[in-house]
Design a protein around this motif. Structure first.
Motif: not given
Ligand code: ATP
Length: 235
Positions: A143-156
């Motif tokens: 889930f924490v990974l999903a939350r990091a991806l929610i804005t479609n980031p260029d840098l994770l």
């Protein structure tokens, strides 16, 4: 343009020097590891990138945006999966995600679609109506990974994403994040485990007592297996 460009970065907490003149470049599209023992300064480094901590010297840029003077532009490029989860525990996880997307200016309709998409991507879509507290430890990580991806980031940025998880889940998380990198997302991962860096990263910086003491490919590091720091990171 590099994903991350760091020049003479310093951070002191009173008498404690957490970072002492760090220079580092993370190329766009790379899977970059930040490896170091406890207290090396990894979390401080990340906190400066995401604007949680102010550097006491030097500069940090994310896709060309200074993390202080162009905070919002820099922050909008970054998805962060921190060590401390700090998640709203009382709402269904799809709502937590949609709320976060809304906070970043994404419309309600798109936010809902995006939440569904990232939950599918990390493999917990069937848990979308469950609250965070009720997820298993492994699902919480996802889930924490999903939350990091929610804005479609260029840098994770992943701060020790597999600390304390079992072998099976570690492999699954590795697979998920490798796919993200193959899809073009730049990844900065911190870890204590040299084996994890070897498995995932193109390039690794070793941080020790607030200094970058080496930048190399993981193979090069493994071949220097007798160096004190490498021995320490194997334990
Ligand atoms: P770990 O792998 O244990 O998470 P780390 O590499 O992430 O460690 P940091 O958490 O960045 O290291 O800490 C670097 C140094 O700065 C340590 O000596 C730590 O005690 C100190 N430090 C970190 N945050 C603070 C703070 N808020 N106040 C005072 N000292 C701090």
């Amino acid at each position: 343009m590099p994903a991350i460009e760091i020049d003479a970065l310093e951070k002191s907490y009173g008498d404690v020097k957490a970072l002492s003149g760090v220079d580092l470049t993370v190329p766009e599209g790379s899977f970059f590891g930040l490896l170091g023992p406890n207290g090396a300064g990894k979390t401080t480094f990340i906190n400066i990138l995401v604007g949680l901590v102010r550097a006491t010297g030097g500069t940090a840029k994310v896709f060309g945006h200074d993390v202080e003077s162009e905070y919002q532009a820099a922050r909008d490029c970054i998805g962060l999966a921190p060590q401390e989860f700090n998640v709203d525990r009382f709402f269904p996880i799809r709502e937590v995600l949609a709320h976060k997307a809304g906070y970043h200016g994404i419309s309600k309709e798109r936010a809902r679609n995006r939440a569904a998409k990232v939950l599918k991507r990390v493999g917990i879509y069937e848990k979308r109506n469950t609250r965070f507290d009720w997820l298993s430890g492994g699902m919480k990580r996802r889930f924490v990974l999903a939350r990091a991806l929610i804005t479609n980031p260029d840098l994770l940025i992943l701060d020790e994403p597999t600390a304390g998880v079992d072998v099976q889940l570690r492999r699954e998380l590795w697979e998920t994040i490798t796919k993200l990198n193959e899809g073009g997302t730049t990844i900065l991962l911190t870890t204590h485990y040299i084996e994890e860096a070897e498995r995932l990263c193109d390039e690794v910086a070793i941080l020790d007592s607030g200094r970058v003491i080496d930048v190399a490919s993981p193979e090069t590091l493994m071949n220097r297996g007798t160096d004190d720091i490498v021995v320490k990171l194997r334990d």
